[in-house]
Design a protein around this motif. Structure first.
Motif, PDB file in Angstrom:
ATOM      1  N   TYR A  13       0.775  -1.299  -0.089  1.00 50.21           N
ATOM      2  CA  TYR A  13       0.108  -0.066   0.065  1.00 50.21           C
ATOM      3  C   TYR A  13       0.745   1.293   0.069  1.00 50.21           C
ATOM      4  O   TYR A  13       0.603   2.164  -0.488  1.00 50.21           O
ATOM      5  N   ALA A  14       2.022   1.327   0.724  1.00 49.62           N
ATOM      6  CA  ALA A  14       2.940   2.367   0.723  1.00 49.62           C
ATOM      7  C   ALA A  14       3.292   2.701  -0.694  1.00 49.62           C
ATOM      8  O   ALA A  14       3.504   3.789  -0.986  1.00 49.62           O
ATOM      9  N   ASP A  15       4.045   1.652  -1.165  1.00 52.10           N
ATOM     10  CA  ASP A  15       4.338   1.569  -2.776  1.00 52.10           C
ATOM     11  C   ASP A  15       3.338   2.230  -3.582  1.00 52.10           C
ATOM     12  O   ASP A  15       3.793   3.127  -4.370  1.00 52.10           O
ATOM     13  N   ALA A  16       2.274   1.618  -3.415  1.00 55.21           N
ATOM     14  CA  ALA A  16       1.157   2.181  -4.149  1.00 55.21           C
ATOM     15  C   ALA A  16       0.762   3.696  -4.164  1.00 55.21           C
ATOM     16  O   ALA A  16       0.516   4.280  -5.061  1.00 55.21           O
ATOM     17  N   ALA A  17       0.949   4.101  -2.835  1.00 55.32           N
ATOM     18  CA  ALA A  17       0.583   5.477  -2.459  1.00 55.32           C
ATOM     19  C   ALA A  17       1.572   6.330  -3.281  1.00 55.32           C
ATOM     20  O   ALA A  17       1.510   7.217  -3.864  1.00 55.32           O
ATOM     21  N   GLN A  18       2.901   5.857  -3.095  1.00 56.56           N
ATOM     22  CA  GLN A  18       3.954   6.436  -3.720  1.00 56.56           C
ATOM     23  C   GLN A  18       4.117   6.692  -5.310  1.00 56.56           C
ATOM     24  O   GLN A  18       4.176   7.704  -5.961  1.00 56.56           O
ATOM     25  N   ASN A  19       3.422   5.474  -5.914  1.00 50.55           N
ATOM     26  CA  ASN A  19       3.347   5.445  -7.466  1.00 50.55           C
ATOM     27  C   ASN A  19       2.161   6.457  -7.882  1.00 50.55           C
ATOM     28  O   ASN A  19       2.197   6.987  -8.834  1.00 50.55           O
ATOM     29  N   ALA A  20       1.130   6.110  -7.020  1.00 46.14           N
ATOM     30  CA  ALA A  20      -0.162   7.162  -7.495  1.00 46.14           C
ATOM     31  C   ALA A  20       0.325   8.777  -7.112  1.00 46.14           C
ATOM     32  O   ALA A  20      -0.209   9.342  -8.113  1.00 46.14           O
ATOM     33  N   GLU A  21       1.224   9.025  -6.481  1.00 47.78           N
ATOM     34  CA  GLU A  21       1.571  10.407  -6.185  1.00 47.78           C
ATOM     35  C   GLU A  21       2.602  10.878  -7.429  1.00 47.78           C
ATOM     36  O   GLU A  21       2.322  11.865  -8.190  1.00 47.78           O
ATOM     37  N   LEU A  22       3.492   9.897  -7.869  1.00 49.35           N
ATOM     38  CA  LEU A  22       4.301  10.158  -8.735  1.00 49.35           C
ATOM     39  C   LEU A  22       3.595  10.184 -10.233  1.00 49.35           C
ATOM     40  O   LEU A  22       3.774  10.710 -11.088  1.00 49.35           O
ATOM     41  N   GLY A  23       2.467   9.401 -10.428  1.00 49.10           N
ATOM     42  CA  GLY A  23       1.491   9.348 -11.453  1.00 49.10           C
ATOM     43  C   GLY A  23       0.466  10.413 -11.552  1.00 49.10           C
ATOM     44  O   GLY A  23      -0.501  10.531 -12.336  1.00 49.10           O
ATOM     45  N   HIS A  24       0.636  11.373 -10.394  1.00 52.22           N
ATOM     46  CA  HIS A  24      -0.304  12.164 -10.288  1.00 52.22           C
ATOM     47  C   HIS A  24      -1.791  11.851 -10.050  1.00 52.22           C
ATOM     48  O   HIS A  24      -2.953  12.294 -10.829  1.00 52.22           O
ATOM     49  N   GLY A  25      -2.009  10.729  -9.254  1.00 45.94           N
ATOM     50  CA  GLY A  25      -3.383  10.216  -9.139  1.00 45.94           C
ATOM     51  C   GLY A  25      -3.986  11.129  -8.433  1.00 45.94           C
ATOM     52  O   GLY A  25      -3.571  12.025  -7.692  1.00 45.94           O
ATOM     53  N   ASP A  26      -5.467  10.986  -8.287  1.00 47.41           N
ATOM     54  CA  ASP A  26      -6.256  12.055  -7.326  1.00 47.41           C
ATOM     55  C   ASP A  26      -5.769  11.823  -5.876  1.00 47.41           C
ATOM     56  O   ASP A  26      -5.646  10.727  -5.453  1.00 47.41           O
ATOM     57  N   ALA A  27      -6.195  12.972  -5.322  1.00 51.51           N
ATOM     58  CA  ALA A  27      -5.701  12.988  -3.866  1.00 51.51           C
ATOM     59  C   ALA A  27      -6.620  11.952  -3.129  1.00 51.51           C
ATOM     60  O   ALA A  27      -5.976  11.314  -2.188  1.00 51.51           O
ATOM     61  N   ALA A  28      -7.916  11.910  -3.489  1.00 59.54           N
ATOM     62  CA  ALA A  28      -8.855  10.869  -2.649  1.00 59.54           C
ATOM     63  C   ALA A  28      -8.189   9.429  -2.795  1.00 59.54           C
ATOM     64  O   ALA A  28      -8.133   8.783  -1.706  1.00 59.54           O
ATOM     65  N   TRP A  29      -7.889   9.053  -4.143  1.00 63.92           N
ATOM     66  CA  TRP A  29      -7.196   7.723  -3.983  1.00 63.92           C
ATOM     67  C   TRP A  29      -6.056   7.781  -3.118  1.00 63.92           C
ATOM     68  O   TRP A  29      -5.639   6.534  -2.501  1.00 63.92           O
ATOM     69  N   GLN A  30      -5.111   8.667  -3.514  1.00 65.80           N
ATOM     70  CA  GLN A  30      -3.757   8.577  -2.560  1.00 65.80           C
ATOM     71  C   GLN A  30      -4.220   8.314  -1.037  1.00 65.80           C
ATOM     72  O   GLN A  30      -3.521   7.771  -0.178  1.00 65.80           O
ATOM     73  N   ALA A  31      -5.346   9.159  -0.602  1.00 64.46           N
ATOM     74  CA  ALA A  31      -5.522   9.379   0.809  1.00 64.46           C
ATOM     75  C   ALA A  31      -6.188   7.831   1.129  1.00 64.46           C
ATOM     76  O   ALA A  31      -5.571   7.258   2.341  1.00 64.46           O
ATOM     77  N   ARG A  32      -7.062   7.179   0.436  1.00 64.47           N
ATOM     78  CA  ARG A  32      -7.525   5.814   0.502  1.00 64.47           C
ATOM     79  C   ARG A  32      -6.018   4.878   0.719  1.00 64.47           C
ATOM     80  O   ARG A  32      -6.016   3.840   1.545  1.00 64.47           O
ATOM     81  N   LEU A  33      -5.055   4.938  -0.178  1.00 63.10           N
ATOM     82  CA  LEU A  33      -4.317   4.129  -0.238  1.00 63.10           C
ATOM     83  C   LEU A  33      -3.198   4.283   1.158  1.00 63.10           C
ATOM     84  O   LEU A  33      -2.717   3.397   1.720  1.00 63.10           O
ATOM     85  N   HIS A  34      -3.001   5.759   1.444  1.00 65.38           N
ATOM     86  CA  HIS A  34      -2.278   5.727   2.833  1.00 65.38           C
ATOM     87  C   HIS A  34      -3.182   5.372   4.137  1.00 65.38           C
ATOM     88  O   HIS A  34      -2.487   4.767   4.741  1.00 65.38           O
TER      89      HIS A  34
END
Length: 172
Positions: free
Chosen positions: A63-84
């Protein structure tokens, strides 16, 4: 047909090294962004699978790696929040309290940025501190301006509780 000269002015522009470099950079960035987001989605799925098997340390890393990749890929903040938030839950179950607090705080910040409710992550952070016997920290979180305890019950109606597993011993 009359020659306007438009081609002759466009051709030197495209032959400039700076233009070609910029164009290639834009194309590579677009491809890279999609790769990062696809990787984040795969890591999220791996995190779910690890969590379902009770491998909380692996779930936390995924999940931490997914959050980092979502940030690098400019994924939306809501998705990043769910991952964190998911990384925080897994870290908490793996007795990694500092990592859990970091991820819950990140989830709160990103949820606010994405104009989503952060009540779930606030509640998880409060419970994390309470389980550790850190009542002052739990009270401080309750008193933060973003915490809205009145919204919490509805936010948790469809969320499963985190399996307790074995009790955590002293932190290494």
């Amino acid at each position: 047909m009359r020659y306007s000269g438009a081609i002759s002015t466009l051709l030197p522009l495209t032959m400039r090294p700076g233009f070609v470099f910029t164009l290639v950079s834009i194309l590579l960035t677009a491809c890279g962004t999609q790769v990062e987001l696809r990787t984040a989605a795969q890591q999220e799925q791996f995190g779910r699978e690890s969590a379902s098997q009770g491998d909380w340390a692996q779930a936390m890393r995924a999940y931490a790696d997914a959050a980092q990749n979502a940030e690098l890929g400019h994924g939306d903040a809501a998705w990043q929040a769910r991952l964190h938030h998911a990384a925080g839950r897994a870290a908490s179950a793996a007795c990694r309290y500092e990592a859990a607090a970091f991820h819950f705080r990140s989830a709160i910040s990103l949820a606010k940025q994405g104009r989503q409710s952060s009540a779930l992550s606030y509640k998880a952070l409060i419970e994390l501190y309470q389980r550790q016997g850190k009542t002052a920290e739990a009270l401080a979180v309750r008193n933060e301006p973003g915490w809205d305890g009145s919204r919490a019950p509805g936010a948790f109606a469809d969320i499963e509780s985190l399996p307790v597993g074995k009790p955590c011993g002293p932190q290494p």
